[in-house]
Design a protein around this motif. Structure first.
Motif, PDB file in Angstrom:
ATOM      1  N   VAL A  49      77.076  43.315  53.555  1.00 17.85           N
ATOM      2  CA  VAL A  49      76.397  44.612  53.725  1.00 17.85           C
ATOM      3  C   VAL A  49      75.175  44.540  54.640  1.00 17.85           C
ATOM      4  CG1 VAL A  49      77.170  45.335  51.440  1.00 17.85           C
ATOM      5  CG2 VAL A  49      74.897  44.339  51.698  1.00 17.85           C
ATOM      6  N   GLY A  50      74.688  43.348  54.941  1.00 16.74           N
ATOM      7  CA  GLY A  50      73.526  43.211  55.811  1.00 16.74           C
ATOM      8  C   GLY A  50      72.382  42.469  55.145  1.00 16.74           C
ATOM      9  N   ARG A  51      71.861  41.464  55.829  1.00 17.08           N
ATOM     10  CA  ARG A  51      70.803  40.634  55.256  1.00 17.08           C
ATOM     11  C   ARG A  51      69.483  41.383  55.128  1.00 17.08           C
ATOM     12  NH1 ARG A  51      72.751  35.618  59.037  1.00 17.08           N
ATOM     13  NH2 ARG A  51      74.536  35.019  57.735  1.00 17.08           N
ATOM     14  N   LYS A  52      69.224  42.305  56.043  1.00 17.57           N
ATOM     15  CA  LYS A  52      67.983  43.072  55.966  1.00 17.57           C
ATOM     16  C   LYS A  52      67.946  43.913  54.695  1.00 17.57           C
ATOM     17  CE  LYS A  52      65.371  46.753  58.296  1.00 17.57           C
ATOM     18  NZ  LYS A  52      65.267  47.612  59.511  1.00 17.57           N
ATOM     19  N   LYS A  53      69.047  44.612  54.387  1.00 23.38           N
ATOM     20  CA  LYS A  53      69.095  45.452  53.190  1.00 23.38           C
ATOM     21  C   LYS A  53      68.824  44.634  51.934  1.00 23.38           C
ATOM     22  CE  LYS A  53      72.463  48.955  54.759  1.00 23.38           C
ATOM     23  NZ  LYS A  53      73.032  48.295  55.954  1.00 23.38           N
ATOM     24  N   VAL A  54      69.541  43.518  51.801  1.00 25.14           N
ATOM     25  CA  VAL A  54      69.413  42.695  50.601  1.00 25.14           C
ATOM     26  C   VAL A  54      68.018  42.085  50.519  1.00 25.14           C
ATOM     27  CG1 VAL A  54      70.300  40.645  49.419  1.00 25.14           C
ATOM     28  CG2 VAL A  54      71.881  42.245  50.501  1.00 25.14           C
ATOM     29  N   PHE A  55      67.491  41.625  51.640  1.00 28.14           N
ATOM     30  CA  PHE A  55      66.156  41.028  51.675  1.00 28.14           C
ATOM     31  C   PHE A  55      65.097  42.020  51.197  1.00 28.14           C
ATOM     32  CE2 PHE A  55      62.183  40.306  54.020  1.00 28.14           C
ATOM     33  CZ  PHE A  55      61.891  38.993  53.658  1.00 28.14           C
ATOM     34  N   ALA A  69      61.541  44.458  46.904  1.00 31.60           N
ATOM     35  CA  ALA A  69      61.134  45.597  46.075  1.00 31.60           C
ATOM     36  C   ALA A  69      61.277  45.268  44.585  1.00 31.60           C
ATOM     37  CB  ALA A  69      61.971  46.822  46.438  1.00 31.60           C
ATOM     38  N   LEU A  70      62.389  44.628  44.206  1.00 29.65           N
ATOM     39  CA  LEU A  70      62.586  44.238  42.809  1.00 29.65           C
ATOM     40  C   LEU A  70      61.566  43.196  42.370  1.00 29.65           C
ATOM     41  CD1 LEU A  70      66.470  43.973  42.339  1.00 29.65           C
ATOM     42  CD2 LEU A  70      64.919  45.667  41.369  1.00 29.65           C
ATOM     43  N   TYR A  71      61.276  42.265  43.259  1.00 28.87           N
ATOM     44  CA  TYR A  71      60.276  41.246  42.942  1.00 28.87           C
ATOM     45  C   TYR A  71      58.911  41.890  42.676  1.00 28.87           C
ATOM     46  CZ  TYR A  71      57.194  37.231  43.463  1.00 28.87           C
ATOM     47  OH  TYR A  71      56.228  36.271  43.245  1.00 28.87           O
ATOM     48  N   SER A  72      58.554  42.860  43.511  1.00 28.98           N
ATOM     49  CA  SER A  72      57.276  43.557  43.343  1.00 28.98           C
ATOM     50  C   SER A  72      57.241  44.325  42.028  1.00 28.98           C
ATOM     51  CB  SER A  72      57.051  44.513  44.518  1.00 28.98           C
ATOM     52  OG  SER A  72      57.094  43.815  45.748  1.00 28.98           O
ATOM     53  N   LEU A  73      58.352  45.001  41.687  1.00 25.84           N
ATOM     54  CA  LEU A  73      58.431  45.743  40.431  1.00 25.84           C
ATOM     55  C   LEU A  73      58.319  44.806  39.230  1.00 25.84           C
ATOM     56  CD1 LEU A  73      58.950  48.357  38.852  1.00 25.84           C
ATOM     57  CD2 LEU A  73      61.413  47.931  39.114  1.00 25.84           C
ATOM     58  N   GLY A  74      58.983  43.654  39.308  1.00 30.28           N
ATOM     59  CA  GLY A  74      58.913  42.682  38.222  1.00 30.28           C
ATOM     60  C   GLY A  74      57.501  42.193  37.979  1.00 30.28           C
ATOM     61  N   SER A 118      63.799  37.586  43.694  1.00 28.40           N
ATOM     62  CA  SER A 118      63.629  36.352  44.459  1.00 28.40           C
ATOM     63  C   SER A 118      64.958  35.808  44.932  1.00 28.40           C
ATOM     64  CB  SER A 118      62.921  35.300  43.603  1.00 28.40           C
ATOM     65  OG  SER A 118      61.562  35.616  43.457  1.00 28.40           O
ATOM     66  N   ALA A 119      66.008  35.947  44.111  1.00 24.44           N
ATOM     67  CA  ALA A 119      67.338  35.486  44.520  1.00 24.44           C
ATOM     68  C   ALA A 119      67.794  36.199  45.785  1.00 24.44           C
ATOM     69  CB  ALA A 119      68.333  35.717  43.390  1.00 24.44           C
ATOM     70  N   MET A 120      67.500  37.487  45.876  1.00 22.79           N
ATOM     71  CA  MET A 120      67.869  38.272  47.055  1.00 22.79           C
ATOM     72  C   MET A 120      67.029  37.870  48.269  1.00 22.79           C
ATOM     73  SD  MET A 120      68.176  41.910  45.021  1.00 22.79           S
ATOM     74  CE  MET A 120      69.064  42.850  46.255  1.00 22.79           C
ATOM     75  N   ILE A 121      65.763  37.521  48.029  1.00 24.09           N
ATOM     76  CA  ILE A 121      64.883  37.099  49.127  1.00 24.09           C
ATOM     77  C   ILE A 121      65.296  35.729  49.646  1.00 24.09           C
ATOM     78  CG2 ILE A 121      62.517  36.462  49.743  1.00 24.09           C
ATOM     79  CD1 ILE A 121      61.563  38.461  47.582  1.00 24.09           C
ATOM     80  N   PHE A 122      65.420  34.755  48.733  1.00 27.13           N
ATOM     81  CA  PHE A 122      65.726  33.391  49.141  1.00 27.13           C
ATOM     82  C   PHE A 122      67.152  33.246  49.658  1.00 27.13           C
ATOM     83  CE2 PHE A 122      62.270  32.091  46.046  1.00 27.13           C
ATOM     84  CZ  PHE A 122      61.381  31.741  47.043  1.00 27.13           C
ATOM     85  N   GLY A 123      68.056  34.117  49.214  1.00 29.18           N
ATOM     86  CA  GLY A 123      69.432  34.044  49.687  1.00 29.18           C
ATOM     87  C   GLY A 123      69.600  34.539  51.107  1.00 29.18           C
ATOM     88  N   THR A 124      68.564  35.142  51.681  1.00 30.29           N
ATOM     89  CA  THR A 124      68.680  35.726  53.019  1.00 30.29           C
ATOM     90  C   THR A 124      67.606  35.267  54.004  1.00 30.29           C
ATOM     91  OG1 THR A 124      67.408  37.627  52.182  1.00 30.29           O
ATOM     92  CG2 THR A 124      69.800  37.825  52.194  1.00 30.29           C
ATOM     93  N   SER A 125      66.449  34.835  53.523  1.00 38.83           N
ATOM     94  CA  SER A 125      65.305  34.611  54.421  1.00 38.83           C
ATOM     95  C   SER A 125      65.577  33.528  55.470  1.00 38.83           C
ATOM     96  CB  SER A 125      64.056  34.259  53.603  1.00 38.83           C
ATOM     97  OG  SER A 125      64.285  33.118  52.797  1.00 38.83           O
ATOM     98  N   GLY A 133      67.365  43.847  62.982  1.00 41.11           N
ATOM     99  CA  GLY A 133      68.802  43.624  62.844  1.00 41.11           C
ATOM    100  C   GLY A 133      69.237  43.697  61.398  1.00 41.11           C
ATOM    101  N   GLU A 134      70.575  43.752  61.197  1.00 40.89           N
ATOM    102  CA  GLU A 134      71.129  43.695  59.848  1.00 40.89           C
ATOM    103  C   GLU A 134      71.816  42.359  59.593  1.00 40.89           C
ATOM    104  OE1 GLU A 134      71.095  44.950  57.063  1.00 40.89           O
ATOM    105  OE2 GLU A 134      70.199  46.920  57.282  1.00 40.89           O
TER     106      GLU A 134
END
Length: 456
Positions: free
Chosen positions: A71-77, A82-87, A111-118, A186-187
């Motif tokens: 679906v795109g690394r930018k979206k997931v990142f 956003a989820l990390y900030s909410l947590g 964090s899983a979404m951040i580290f899986g794409t960064s 980019g995505e």
């Protein structure tokens, strides 16, 4: 010109995210005594503030990396940020021990979404001859965050409150999300049109959760059952993924790729032997030595400062010299620091503690960015997302195992009790045993890394 601007913009956003996560990771260690007092948590339950976060990040990183390819690394990142900030924000207003552990779990999902794409994003925008420099800068930012975490975090905790630490980090994270929306151009969709492997993702998550959670509960009988179940789940996962045409994780990047395999194992062992140090030393400095959060942070900052400086130079150096050799040398230096920590007592001079932390910082800094360069440079472009997720999973699984070692030792010697003056000798035994096991692991990791170098 635009290409250079896009690369720099991507590097800035990734580095901002790379600052926030380890900053909170190092600062939260100093908040543990206050959190324990406010929410009536003992040493074991306090360790779950870190462990719940690590488990969530570890088990979801590979599935989210694959999902990002679709679906795109930018979206997931950005969703992860956003989820990390909410947590973090929810952790700051948590009314109970269960609430803060659940909030940290949510932050772990982000964090899983951040580290899986960064790292995959950086590998996508930087050519191979510039990746070492980019990884070095990113790693240096991580260690600068680790350095500033104890200092700035200690000040926030000391002058404001532990709740303020979480809330401030949540607000900063939301700001980075807004920055990323405009700066990431980019995505980076590498597998558009392919299907997501839900079955493989569930098997993987169940297997890794069982292993990490089981290891954290040793030496209880249930722990051995969980570990056995995790191993069986992984055996099933390997069989299923090798038969699947579009697997959540392509295991074939391990077969025939000795460099990738041994580098990943080295990362796992290195983080397993290093990560519990900050947790144990924070408890040691505050419970055993009587330091407040700010003073404890000033001691712990020494390791992170050296890590930041060494990793920045090591990343640049790995573009010119053999990065495997640099990583092996870094693990060897870490062994020296870990062996020294085994002999720490209740009266060890502060300068000696700082010297040991400096040695560990130098070793870890020399290992991290060159090893990342080896891993990301050993696979094809279409596997960059999975390589990034593998590297992150090895790091976080190693961190969870490291915390599991510390929790097991505390359980054996201290038990399910709040650390008091009477229990300090027992806590010192648990700390000594943990460092002994970690030193042995690091020696094994040095061997694995040197074998990789010899076969290169």
């Amino acid at each position: 010109m635009n290409g250079r601007k896009d690369k720099n913009s991507a590097l800035i956003v990734v580095c901002l995210a790379a600052f926030l996560v380890p900053f909170m990771g190092s600062a939260i260690n100093l908040a543990l005594p206050q959190i324990g007092k406010a929410l009536t948590m003992n040493a074991i339950s306090l360790s779950w503030i870190a462990t719940s976060y690590l488990i969530a990040t570890a088990i979801l990183q590979v599935p989210f990396a694959r999902f990002a390819d679709l679906v795109g690394r930018k979206k997931v990142f950005l969703c992860g940020l956003a989820l990390y900030s909410l947590g973090n924000f929810l952790s700051g207003v948590a009314p109970s021990a269960l609430a803060i552990i659940l909030s940290r779990t949510l932050a772990g999902v982000g964090s899983a979404m951040i580290f899986g794409t960064s790292m995959a994003i950086l590998s996508s925008v930087f050519p191979p001859n510039e990746r070492g420099k980019a990884f070095g800068i990113n790693t240096a930012v991580v260690y600068f965050a680790l350095a500033s975490g104890p200092f700035l975090g200690g000040m926030i905790i000391h002058y404001l409150s532990w709740q303020s630490l979480f809330i401030i980090c949540g607000i900063l994270g939301a700001s980075v999300v807004v920055c990323g929306i405009f700066c990431l151009k980019g995505e980076w969709i590498e597998a558009k049109g392919e299907r997501f492997d839900y079955v493989g993702s569930v098997i993987y998550a169940v297997g890794l959760f069982s292993l990490i959670f089981g290891f954290s509960r040793l030496p209880e009988t249930s722990a051995f059952l969980l570990i056995a179940g995790g191993l069986l789940a992984f055996a099933g996962f390997i069989f299923y993924e090798l038969k699947h045409h579009q697997p959540v994780f392509n295991l074939r990047i391990f077969s025939g790729n000795r460099t990738f395999s041994l580098s990943s194992v080295s990362a796992l062992i290195n983080y397993a032997s290093i990560s519990a140090i900050a947790f144990l030393m924070s408890l040691y400095l505050q419970y055993v030595r009587g330091f407040n959060a700010q003073d404890a942070g000033l001691v712990l900052i020494s390791q992170a400062i050296i890590q930041s400086l060494v990793s920045l130079y090591a990343g640049r150096l790995s573009d010119r010299l053999n990065p495997s050799m640099l990583a092996t040398a870094g693990m060897g230096v870490s062994v020296i620091g870990l062996v020294g920590l085994i002999f720490v007592t209740v009266s060890t001079p502060v300068w000696a503690l700082i010297a040991l932390l400096v040695v560990l910082g130098a070793g870890f800094g020399l290992f991290s960015s060159p090893n990342a360069n080896v891993i990301m440079g050993s696979v094809e472009k279409k596997y960059l997302g999975q390589a990034s997720a593998t590297m992150g999973t090895m790091r976080l699984t190693g961190q969870a195992f490291s915390m599991g070692i510390a929790m097991m030792a505390i359980s054996l010697f201290v038990g399910n009790k709040v650390i008091t003056v009477e229990l300090i000798p027992d806590f010192m035994k648990s700390m000594r045993i943990t460092f002994l096991i970690c030193a042995a692991l690091c020696i094994a990791g040095t061997y694995a890394s040197s074998f990789r170098t010899a076969r290169k």
